[in-house]
Design an enzyme around this catalytic site. Structure first.
Site, mmCIF file in Angstrom:
data_model
loop_
_atom_site.group_PDB
_atom_site.id
_atom_site.type_symbol
_atom_site.label_atom_id
_atom_site.label_comp_id
_atom_site.label_asym_id
_atom_site.label_seq_id
_atom_site.Cartn_x
_atom_site.Cartn_y
_atom_site.Cartn_z
ATOM 1 N N ALA A 299 4.389 6.657 -3.710
ATOM 2 C CA ALA A 299 5.715 6.917 -3.150
ATOM 3 C C ALA A 299 6.829 6.460 -4.080
ATOM 4 C CB ALA A 299 5.860 6.240 -1.792
ATOM 5 N N ALA B 299 15.317 6.837 -4.074
ATOM 6 C CA ALA B 299 15.502 8.180 -4.636
ATOM 7 C C ALA B 299 16.976 8.469 -4.894
ATOM 8 C CB ALA B 299 14.914 9.228 -3.703
ATOM 9 N N GLY C 74 6.170 -2.621 -0.542
ATOM 10 C CA GLY C 74 5.282 -3.505 -1.292
ATOM 11 C C GLY C 74 5.453 -3.374 -2.780
ATOM 12 N N ARG D 64 -6.060 6.054 2.898
ATOM 13 C CA ARG D 64 -5.378 5.357 3.982
ATOM 14 C C ARG D 64 -5.691 5.971 5.348
ATOM 15 N NH1 ARG D 64 0.591 3.967 1.321
ATOM 16 N NH2 ARG D 64 -0.153 2.156 0.164
ATOM 17 N N ASN E 20 13.941 2.355 2.557
ATOM 18 C CA ASN E 20 12.592 1.808 2.650
ATOM 19 C C ASN E 20 12.157 1.142 1.356
ATOM 20 O OD1 ASN E 20 11.876 2.374 5.299
ATOM 21 N ND2 ASN E 20 10.978 4.358 4.834
ATOM 22 N N THR E 21 12.776 1.524 0.251
ATOM 23 C CA THR E 21 12.368 0.981 -1.046
ATOM 24 C C THR E 21 12.483 -0.532 -1.084
ATOM 25 O OG1 THR E 21 12.987 3.001 -2.217
ATOM 26 C CG2 THR E 21 12.853 0.992 -3.521
#
Length: 642
Positions: free
Chosen positions: A623, A157, A189, A469, A184-185
């Site tokens: 996300a 982001a 996955g 999920r 986290n990017t």
């Protein structure tokens, strides 16, 4: 240190020459002999890293480490940076007294262990090397800087915001508390959801998928905006049927409704609308920057529809490399400051005008001419914060996480301190896909929803594997030891060197004992310790649902191939904390709201630090789309602020 050693060696040689050519009768005192600490040569050491074996070849003289070469498969942009940093530290200090790299603990531990194993073969005193005193670096000094836009957080982001702000004429400074960019990017996955007519044109619409759309159109809704979505979807779907097309139907409107319903109708419709209307433009923007996506789409875990895009490069490296290539080409206008921790916002007459931060104990004061963007991520790696807000799950104290260690909610706390509204903080997403040892997504053998099933320790299926999920995780928690096996076959891995979504080959996973392979289901069952009759029955009943002989016993609607072609594979998975849906409340323009619903002037936010988009449950693949869409919006809004 090493330059000093080399200078001393030259001085000693010169002194010896002068002593020889001088008066032979004059004796000079001998220089004290340096005690040998290594047996000269090249030695090899091996240890486990995050993604497999790390092999280090270390070359030493009697007193010095002269070279280290490494073979590894650690994550590009994260684990490999840890390897590089630790190798450099060991070489520069001739010691093992080097710090772990934050956010890459397994890679750091692995490379140090491999180097240690090599030095043991060289006869080194390992404890002495670990405790060797190392000269400290020069103390950091206080700094003060100004840019048009200041961004907190260098994950997906924050970097999307940095690029967009610059494209809109702004100078930018990005600060990141970790030693590397990516957040986290970079370890994700990489799935990115978007309706995409071109890529979806190769997929055929099934009768079960038609029923899904019809059910969404007919479902009862109360929100007037959502009712408008339904009316639009009805018109779109009727036009699709009238066209005679047989390819997969999709639209931003369907994406809106699935996102809204999938979050138990707790997401803010105006944010969801902005989000899904801008996913395809975000993909096209990334492609304009040089990023490549594969030509086909798939359904990532919990996505509910076949609209997940997969980058050509592994994990999230494609996103970060794309942003950093742009930033490097414009480095005179965009500065990245790593190892720099934001501490508080600078507020002047109610407006956010900058950030107070720290680097190496020194003060960093950053002033923003136009605006500050908060992109500091969620709090999935902060156990105490999870426990503070969690009201929907059992205690999460002992549950591992897929997140990198920097996801500790610092930005959320900073925003709350100046009166920002927080929304949905109790909505914490767990996945049923954690590695049993690390909690990470690494090692997951599934390639997509359609071609795999889950079985418990008895070999029985227990849930619709295409469900939300949270639904899948709740079902897994009811199984023995909250432990399951993912079962796939040759359709997922045509060859042994076929890679999973985390850049790991199935052969390597099997060799490492992280996956199991059998030429028959019975053979596979024996390896993983489940009842072979149950496993065979689970696969058989699933296969009948695939070809329509029977309805799936768990109501599953997403299918592709049967699991009927050897070799068969199994991989173990457990629940893991994955995403925090709650955070700072924003407007569709990414402006931060205070607790009274007013805009906090000068402050914008994007990514997992925000709340209100995903409701109680985030769809898989939403996300990375979210952070690109709202990262762009935040960057533009801040750059154009007056």
């Amino acid at each position: 240190m090493k330059k000093m050693k080399r200078v001393l060696s030259i001085i000693l040689v010169v002194a010896m020459v002068f002593s020889i050519v001088g008066c032979a009768k004059t004796q000079t005192p001998e220089e004290p002999k340096v005690e040998a600490i290594f047996k000269p040569g090249t030695y090899e050491g091996e240890a486990d890293g995050f993604h497999g074996k790390i092999i280090a070849k270390v070359t030493v003289t009697e007193t010095e480490i002269t070279d280290i070469t490494v073979e590894h498969t650690e994550t590009a942009g994260l684990g490999d940076k840890a390897v590089e940093k630790i190798v450099l530290g060991v070489k520069e200090t001739d010691s093992l007294n080097v710090p772990m790299v934050s956010g890459a603990t397994y890679s750091s531990t692995g490379i140090l262990a491999a180097i240690t194993a090599a030095l043991e073969k060289a006869g080194a005193d390992i404890e002495a090397l670990k405790n060797k005193e190392v000269e400290g670096a020069k103390a950091a000094e206080d700094v003060e800087k100004t840019a048009d836009v200041i961004i907190v957080g260098a994950g997906g982001a924050g970097l999307a915001a940095a690029v967009t702000a610059h494209q809109n004429g702004a100078s930018v400074i990005v600060i990141e508390k970790m030693p590397q960019v990516g957040g986290n990017t970079i370890i994700s996955g990489s799935a990115f959801n978007s309706a995409d007519p071109d890529r979806q044109a190769t997929l055929e619409m099934t009768d079960l998928e038609k029923k899904t759309v019809e059910g969404i159109i007919a479902a009862e809704q109360t929100d007037p905006i959502v009712k408008e979505w339904q009316a639009t979807l009805k018109t779109e779907y009727e036009a699709y049927l009238a066209s005679g097309k047989t390819t997969l139907f999709d639209s931003p409107t369907l994406h809106k409704l699935q996102t809204y319903n999938g979050g138990d109708k707790q997401g803010k419709p105006e944010l969801i609308s902005t989000f899904t209307d801008n996913t395809l433009p975000a993909i096209q923007w990334l492609e304009s920057l040089g990023m490549e996506f594969k030509d086909s789409v798939f359904t990532v875990l919990g996505a509910l529809w076949n609209r997940s895009h997969k980058p050509v490069k592994p994990l999230g490296t494609g996103y970060i490399e794309t942003y950093m290539n742009y930033i490097e080409a414009n480095k005179n206008d965009i500065e990245i400051m790593v190892d720099t921790t934001a501490k508080s916002f600078i507020v002047d007459n109610g407006a956010v005008t900058g950030v107070n931060a720290e680097f190496g104990g020194a003060k960093v004061t950053l002033h923003a001419n136009k605006g500050v963007i908060l992109a500091a991520g969620g709090f999935g790696a902060n156990v105490d914060m999870r426990e503070e807000y969690n009201t929907l799950w059992p205690s999460l104290k002992n549950v591992k996480t897929t997140n990198q260690s920097g996801a500790t909610g610092d930005g959320t706390v900073m925003a709350e301190e100046i009166g920002a509204s927080l929304i949905g903080m109790e909505y914490i997403q767990l996945l049923p896909m954690g590695d049993p040892v690390t909690g990470s997504l690494s090692g997951n053998i599934e390639q997509g929803v359609q071609n795999r099933i889950f079985v418990n320790k008895d070999g029985n299926r227990f849930v619709d594997e295409g469900a939300r999920r949270d639904v899948m995780t709740q079902a897994l928690m009811k199984q023995t030891d909250a432990y399951m096996w993912v079962i796939v076959d040759q359709h997922s891995y045509p060859t042994g060197d076929t890679k999973n979504n985390f850049n790991e080959t199935i052969d390597d996973l099997v060799a490492a004992g992280r996956a199991f392979k059998g030429n028959t289901l019975e053979e596979l069952a024996a390896q993983i310790g489940v009842d072979p009759a149950n496993l065979v029955n689970s696969v058989d009943t699933f296969n009948k649902a695939v070809d329509g002989t029977v309805s799936d016993e768990f109501g599953r609607t997403l299918f592709a191939d049967k699991i009927d072609t050897a070799p068969f594979y199994a991989g173990a998975r457990v629940p893991t904390v994955h995403h925090t849906m709650g955070g700072v409340e924003i407007t569709p323009s990414a402006q931060v709201l205070d607790k009274d619903g007013n805009i906090i002037k000068g402050l914008y936010a994007a990514g997992e630090v925000t709340g209100g988009i995903h409701g109680t449950n985030r769809l898989g693949g939403n996300a990375l789309a979210d952070i690109a869409v709202f990262g762009r919006i935040a960057g533009e809004s801040a750059a154009l602020a007056k």
